[in-house]
Structures are given as structure tokens and as C-alpha cells.
Scaffold this motif. Structure first.
Motif, mmCIF file in Angstrom:
data_model
loop_
_atom_site.group_PDB
_atom_site.id
_atom_site.type_symbol
_atom_site.label_atom_id
_atom_site.label_comp_id
_atom_site.label_asym_id
_atom_site.label_seq_id
_atom_site.Cartn_x
_atom_site.Cartn_y
_atom_site.Cartn_z
ATOM 1 N N LEU A 146 0.780 -1.240 0.000
ATOM 2 C CA LEU A 146 0.000 0.000 0.000
ATOM 3 C C LEU A 146 0.813 1.293 0.000
ATOM 4 C CD1 LEU A 146 -2.989 -0.951 2.334
ATOM 5 C CD2 LEU A 146 -2.712 -1.309 -0.124
ATOM 6 N N PRO A 147 1.969 1.394 0.698
ATOM 7 C CA PRO A 147 2.724 2.652 0.634
ATOM 8 C C PRO A 147 3.237 2.986 -0.760
ATOM 9 C CG PRO A 147 3.405 1.359 2.530
ATOM 10 C CD PRO A 147 2.524 0.478 1.712
ATOM 11 N N TRP A 148 3.256 2.002 -1.650
ATOM 12 C CA TRP A 148 3.646 2.180 -3.051
ATOM 13 C C TRP A 148 5.051 2.766 -3.187
ATOM 14 C CZ3 TRP A 148 1.468 -0.779 -6.237
ATOM 15 C CH2 TRP A 148 1.552 -0.589 -7.614
ATOM 16 N N GLY A 149 5.957 2.236 -2.348
ATOM 17 C CA GLY A 149 7.375 2.540 -2.492
ATOM 18 C C GLY A 149 8.035 1.517 -3.400
ATOM 19 N N GLN A 150 9.346 1.645 -3.545
ATOM 20 C CA GLN A 150 10.075 0.744 -4.432
ATOM 21 C C GLN A 150 9.954 -0.716 -3.989
ATOM 22 O OE1 GLN A 150 10.711 1.420 -7.485
ATOM 23 N NE2 GLN A 150 12.952 1.382 -7.562
ATOM 24 N N MET A 151 10.137 -0.971 -2.706
ATOM 25 C CA MET A 151 10.063 -2.356 -2.240
ATOM 26 C C MET A 151 8.632 -2.866 -2.271
ATOM 27 S SD MET A 151 12.383 -4.503 -1.665
ATOM 28 C CE MET A 151 13.733 -3.338 -1.504
ATOM 29 N N SER A 152 7.651 -1.972 -2.081
ATOM 30 C CA SER A 152 6.253 -2.366 -2.205
ATOM 31 C C SER A 152 5.963 -2.873 -3.614
ATOM 32 C CB SER A 152 5.329 -1.181 -1.902
ATOM 33 O OG SER A 152 5.437 -0.760 -0.572
ATOM 34 N N PHE A 153 6.341 -2.061 -4.610
ATOM 35 C CA PHE A 153 6.039 -2.398 -5.997
ATOM 36 C C PHE A 153 6.749 -3.667 -6.433
ATOM 37 C CE2 PHE A 153 7.168 -2.280 -10.485
ATOM 38 C CZ PHE A 153 5.929 -2.115 -11.081
ATOM 39 N N GLY A 155 8.243 -5.971 -4.573
ATOM 40 C CA GLY A 155 7.838 -7.133 -3.781
ATOM 41 C C GLY A 155 6.551 -7.729 -4.312
ATOM 42 N N ALA A 156 5.573 -6.860 -4.639
ATOM 43 C CA ALA A 156 4.316 -7.341 -5.205
ATOM 44 C C ALA A 156 4.547 -8.012 -6.558
ATOM 45 C CB ALA A 156 3.343 -6.169 -5.363
ATOM 46 N N THR A 157 5.440 -7.440 -7.363
ATOM 47 C CA THR A 157 5.727 -8.016 -8.683
ATOM 48 C C THR A 157 6.342 -9.408 -8.563
ATOM 49 O OG1 THR A 157 6.065 -5.804 -9.601
ATOM 50 C CG2 THR A 157 6.960 -7.666 -10.854
ATOM 51 N N VAL A 158 7.330 -9.538 -7.679
ATOM 52 C CA VAL A 158 8.036 -10.821 -7.536
ATOM 53 C C VAL A 158 7.118 -11.892 -6.956
ATOM 54 C CG1 VAL A 158 9.889 -12.008 -6.292
ATOM 55 C CG2 VAL A 158 10.327 -9.786 -7.374
ATOM 56 N N ILE A 159 6.405 -11.559 -5.890
ATOM 57 C CA ILE A 159 5.589 -12.566 -5.206
ATOM 58 C C ILE A 159 4.408 -13.000 -6.062
ATOM 59 C CG2 ILE A 159 4.197 -13.051 -3.169
ATOM 60 C CD1 ILE A 159 7.235 -12.900 -2.684
ATOM 61 N N THR A 160 3.724 -12.063 -6.682
ATOM 62 C CA THR A 160 2.578 -12.461 -7.515
ATOM 63 C C THR A 160 3.029 -13.247 -8.741
ATOM 64 O OG1 THR A 160 2.670 -10.259 -8.573
ATOM 65 C CG2 THR A 160 1.075 -10.575 -6.772
ATOM 66 N N HIS A 267 12.308 -1.383 5.516
ATOM 67 C CA HIS A 267 13.346 -1.301 4.485
ATOM 68 C C HIS A 267 13.409 0.132 3.958
ATOM 69 C CE1 HIS A 267 15.815 -2.183 0.980
ATOM 70 N NE2 HIS A 267 15.997 -3.404 1.450
ATOM 71 N N PRO A 268 14.601 0.731 3.912
ATOM 72 C CA PRO A 268 14.707 2.139 3.495
ATOM 73 C C PRO A 268 14.232 2.393 2.069
ATOM 74 C CG PRO A 268 16.885 1.110 3.647
ATOM 75 C CD PRO A 268 15.910 0.163 4.280
ATOM 76 N N ASP A 269 14.323 1.389 1.187
ATOM 77 C CA ASP A 269 13.897 1.594 -0.204
ATOM 78 C C ASP A 269 12.411 1.901 -0.335
ATOM 79 O OD1 ASP A 269 16.465 1.161 -0.947
ATOM 80 O OD2 ASP A 269 16.068 -0.534 -2.288
ATOM 81 N N ASN A 270 11.647 1.595 0.704
ATOM 82 C CA ASN A 270 10.214 1.859 0.608
ATOM 83 C C ASN A 270 9.886 3.329 0.843
ATOM 84 O OD1 ASN A 270 8.298 0.029 -0.280
ATOM 85 N ND2 ASN A 270 7.215 0.029 1.668
ATOM 86 N N TYR A 271 10.899 4.148 1.137
ATOM 87 C CA TYR A 271 10.705 5.596 1.188
ATOM 88 C C TYR A 271 11.070 6.241 -0.144
ATOM 89 C CZ TYR A 271 9.653 5.528 6.143
ATOM 90 O OH TYR A 271 9.047 5.312 7.358
ATOM 91 N N ILE A 272 11.266 5.411 -1.169
ATOM 92 C CA ILE A 272 11.467 5.891 -2.540
ATOM 93 C C ILE A 272 10.205 5.565 -3.319
ATOM 94 C CG2 ILE A 272 12.871 5.680 -4.624
ATOM 95 C CD1 ILE A 272 15.144 4.615 -2.856
ATOM 96 N N PRO A 273 9.594 6.524 -4.026
ATOM 97 C CA PRO A 273 8.366 6.226 -4.773
ATOM 98 C C PRO A 273 8.570 5.089 -5.768
ATOM 99 C CG PRO A 273 8.764 8.595 -4.680
ATOM 100 C CD PRO A 273 9.984 7.942 -4.119
ATOM 101 N N ASN A 275 8.907 2.854 -8.876
ATOM 102 C CA ASN A 275 9.327 3.147 -10.240
ATOM 103 C C ASN A 275 9.482 1.827 -10.996
ATOM 104 O OD1 ASN A 275 10.473 3.976 -12.636
ATOM 105 N ND2 ASN A 275 11.996 5.311 -11.690
ATOM 106 N N PRO A 276 8.575 1.524 -11.916
ATOM 107 C CA PRO A 276 8.654 0.259 -12.659
ATOM 108 C C PRO A 276 9.904 0.137 -13.525
ATOM 109 C CG PRO A 276 6.484 1.290 -12.901
ATOM 110 C CD PRO A 276 7.388 2.311 -12.281
ATOM 111 N N LEU A 277 10.605 1.259 -13.777
ATOM 112 C CA LEU A 277 11.765 1.243 -14.670
ATOM 113 C C LEU A 277 13.086 1.080 -13.936
ATOM 114 C CD1 LEU A 277 10.716 4.136 -17.087
ATOM 115 C CD2 LEU A 277 10.313 1.677 -17.341
ATOM 116 N N VAL A 278 13.046 1.103 -12.598
ATOM 117 C CA VAL A 278 14.269 0.982 -11.799
ATOM 118 C C VAL A 278 14.095 -0.180 -10.827
ATOM 119 C CG1 VAL A 278 15.829 2.098 -10.165
ATOM 120 C CG2 VAL A 278 14.734 3.443 -11.970
ATOM 121 N N THR A 279 14.869 -1.236 -11.023
ATOM 122 C CA THR A 279 14.795 -2.407 -10.150
ATOM 123 C C THR A 279 15.762 -2.246 -8.977
ATOM 124 O OG1 THR A 279 14.335 -3.776 -12.091
ATOM 125 C CG2 THR A 279 14.932 -4.915 -10.052
ATOM 126 N N PRO A 280 15.309 -2.442 -7.735
ATOM 127 C CA PRO A 280 16.230 -2.360 -6.592
ATOM 128 C C PRO A 280 17.343 -3.400 -6.706
ATOM 129 C CG PRO A 280 13.941 -2.356 -5.856
ATOM 130 C CD PRO A 280 13.922 -2.673 -7.321
#
Length: 419
Positions: A146-153, A155-160, A267-273, A275-280
């Protein structure tokens, strides 16, 4: 109205005669006969209930300010933190209580494993507990998105995407989960709806869990059934006082993280909006998923990894039938006690492996730990049920206290010798 409910309040009497809610609460929380030898490890069930209530209350408040849209979700969370009165506190409580909820439930389950609380006649009680764990994991995963940070996006992509490994139907399941052909606004919307709904489903299962608990009563450290009134005491005030003390200690530990290290478990990366074009550089889930994530990554085949990950939880459902020992408590099972602590250390190792890159030593240790995880349940427990020689049991739970731990009955020892 129950004869056990004694009150002079006319209104309560009038209501209870027509809707016996007060009698039910009295029988459940006051007069409920509990074994008199329960220790502080039994506090964690009530602590889990306390954490669930806090999560629901803070979640409802946060939902009033959150916007479930990919263009606004991240900013709405920042607005909660910066502009909403007390918003930072409510969000940090919700975020950290999720971790403490899992800590409490994990301890609660390991206590059940140690003292044999999954054995007959409490199999359904244990299985409902595993259902609660699964619902918690689903709720936490969707909440992390829900916070829609980098790790949110990501993480959802990898797990689903894991569901795509399922033959024939996998791709269709992924598209259904996403609501489209990528993780996007429909995904966020449905995850928000389910994250809001599932806690109330958990409450329903918790009610069933308590119902099953009261059917045969609580297990205890000795692992034998309480015999009559001499082995039992009312839940109130004896255990309500212990639970209140446990909640106080729990809140002290929780407040330390809440006010001094609120982002320590995140995770600190979740304070970054997002971005589908940048993979952590390194995609990791929340810490409470790490052991299962390690099992997933330890197997090179994608489908087998997914199966192993889900089997690591599914195997808990059949645990009562894998462990055939007639003795519940590890206090009287000297060999099982050592294997329990080895299993506990193995789970900690899996958690460490889950946060490391899947290469080199962590990968090797992850594969060994994964193998031992399943060996413990499928090989060790069945063999111990046949080969282990437990210590003789006391006649009642009162006997070890009254006799200083001695005075074991020969009648109770004979069945153990056969086992």
C-alpha cells in the motif's frame, strides 16, 4: 441468564435474560477454569489478540486518510506522516505492531510445538491457528504494497509472479491478481480492499480458535489433562493479572521501537516512490517472510520452489498426525527437546539466509536448512514417536508442585515404557 453471573445491576440482568452476552463473557473471561500451572509462555495468545485489536483500530484510522491510487498512494502516506494530526504516530504504531504481531504469534506457535499443544484432542485448535497465520501473512503482504514505495512495488511483482509457475492456470491467476497485465492501479485497489477486509476474517477465525480452545481447555507445561477442580483455577483474577503484566512488558518493548527506532524493522527503499523502470539492487520481503523466502530461493526450479514454500506452512496442518508420541510436553521427552531447539535454530538460520543474496555460502546453507526443515517433520518426528523413551508422567498437574517434582506414579510410568 447463567447462574454464574452474579450482579445487582437491573439493566444487565434485563439484557442478559434476553441476550446472554454478559453470561458468555463471564464464562469465557472470568469463571473459565484454566490449569493452575500455566506459565508466562501462555501470555502470548492474549498478546496476539491485543495486537490484532490495535492493528484493526489503527488500520481503520489510516484508511480514512489513505488514497488507493498509484498516482497518489505514496504522497497520501507522506501526508499522513507530515500533515495529519498524530498521523505519524498512528502509522508507526500500525507498521511496528505488524512486526510485533508476528513475533508474538511465532513465539505462541513455538510454545505449542514445545509443549505439544497440537496433539489430540486439540488438532482443530492447532489447525485454526495455522489458518490464522496464513491469513496474517496474506494481510501483511497486501499491506506492505500500500505505501507504493520501491520495495512495495517490486515485492508485489516478484511474489505475484510466483503463481505463474503453476502449470496451465498460472498465467491466468497472475493476470487475475494484477487486474491487468502488470502490477498497476487495479492491483493496488484490490490489495487495499483485501487488506481492509482480511483482519475481520481473522477475527472470525480467532473466535473459532477460542471456541475450540474452550472445548477441551488449555494445554499446560506438564502436558497432561487437568483433573477436576483441584488442578484448575478461575481465569480471573489469576490469569488476567498475568496477562496484564505481560501486556505491560510487551508495551515497554514495543515503545522502544516505536519512539526510538520506528524504521528499524522496515526497508529504506520503501521511502522511494515506486518506479517500474528501476529495479532495486536486492529485493527482499519483510523480515517475517524471510524464512519462507529462503526456502523458495533454495530450490533452483521455480515450480518446486513455490511448492516447497507453501508446503513449509501446509505441513503444519498434518503435524498432529506426524508426531505420534503419546507424551505432549518436551519436559518429558529428552530427545525431542534437543531436536526442537535444533529446529528453532534452523528457522533462525533460514531467516538470515532469506535476507542475503542467493549465492555462495548463504545459498548452500539455505539448501541445507530447507532440507532439515522438512526432515524434522517428515522423518525425525515420526521416528521419535516410535523410538524415544519418554520420562514417566506425574498423576496430576498438582503433583510436581506439591511433591517438589517427585512422587511419580508407577501406573503412569508403565504406558511410557511401552512407548
Amino acid at each position: 441468564m447463567s447462574e454464574h453471573l452474579k450482579t445487582n445491576n437491573a439493566l444487565i440482568k434485563w439484557i442478559d435474560h434476553r441476550l446472554p452476552v454478559f453470561s458468555m463473557m463471564n464464562e469465557t473471561l472470568v469463571d473459565y477454569p484454566a490449569p493452575k500451572n500455566l506459565n508466562y509462555w501462555w501470555n502470548f495468545g492474549s498478546l496476539a489478540g491485543f495486537a490484532l485489536v490495535v492493528m484493526i483500530v489503527t488500520g481503520i484510522v489510516l484508511a480514512m486518510q489513505y488514497t488507493a491510487h498509484v498516482d497518489y498512494a505514496f504522497n497520501s502516506v507522506e501526508r499522513i506522516m507530515r500533515d495529519v494530526n498524530g498521523g505519524w504516530l498512528v502509522r508507526y504504531i500500525h507498521m511496528n505492531m505488524a512486526s510485533f504481531f508476528f513475533i508474538v504469534v511465532f513465539i505462541h506457535m513455538f510454545r505449542g510445538l514445545y509443549y505439544g499443544s497440537y496433539k489430540s484432542p486439540r488438532e482443530i485448535l492447532w489447525m485454526l491457528g495455522v489458518v490464522i497465520l496464513l491469513l496474517m501473512m496474506a494481510t501483511a503482504f497486501m499491506g506492505y504494497v500500500l505505501p507504493w514505495g520501491q520495495m512495495s512495488f517490486w515485492g508485489a511483482t516478484v511474489i505475484t509472479n510466483l503463481f505463474s509457475a503453476i502449470p496451465v492456470f498460472g498465467e491466468s491467476i497472475v493476470v487475475w491478481l494484477w487486474g491487468g497485465f502488470s502490477v498497476d492501479n487495479p492491483t493496488l485497489n484490490r490489495f487495499f480492499a483485501l487488506h481492509y477486509l482480511l483482519p475481520f476474517v481473522i477475527v472470525g477465525v480467532v473466535v473459532m480458535h477460542l471456541w475450540a480452545l474452550h472445548r477441551f481447555g488449555s494445554n499446560n507445561p506438564i502436558g497432561i489433562e487437568a483433573n477436576g477442580h483441584q488442578d484448575k483455577i478461575p481465569f480471573h483474577p489469576y490469569y488476567t493479572v498475568k496477562d496484564a503484566f505481560g501486556v505491560g512488558v510487551f508495551l515497554l518493548a514495543f515503545s522502544g521501537f516505536l519512539f526510538f527506532a520506528p524504521n528499524f524493522l522496515g526497508h529504506p527503499d520503501n521511502y522511494i516512490p515506486a518506479n517500474p523502470l528501476v529495479t532495486p539492487a536486492h529485493i527482499v520481503p519483510e523480515w517475517y517472510f524471510l524464512p519462507f523466502y529462503a526456502i523458495l530461493r533454495s530450490i533452483p526450479d521455480k515450480l518446486l520452489g513455490v511448492v516447497a514454500m507453501f508446503a513449509s506452512i501446509g505441513i503444519l496442518f498434518i503435524l498432529p498426525w506426524l508426531d505420534r508420541s503419546p507424551v505432549r510436553s518436551a519436559k518429558f521427552r529428552p530427545v525431542y527437546k534437543w531436536f526442537f531447539w535444533l529446529f528453532f535454530a534452523n528457522c533462525i538460520l533460514l531467516g538470515w539466509v532469506g535476507q542475503e543474496a542467493a549465492e555462495g555460502l548463504p545459498l548452500i546453507l539455505g539448501r541445507l536448512a530447507t532440507a532439515w526443515y522438512f526432515i524434522h517433520f517428515l522423518v525425525v518426528l515420526p521416528l521419535l514417536g516410535v523410538m524415544e523413551r519418554p520420562k514417566p508422567l506425574p498423576v496430576s498437574i498438582s503433583e510436581p508442585v506439591l511433591s517438589g517434582g517427585g512422587g511419580l506414579a508407577a501406573a503412569a510410568a508403565k504406558p511410557m515404557e511401552k512407548a
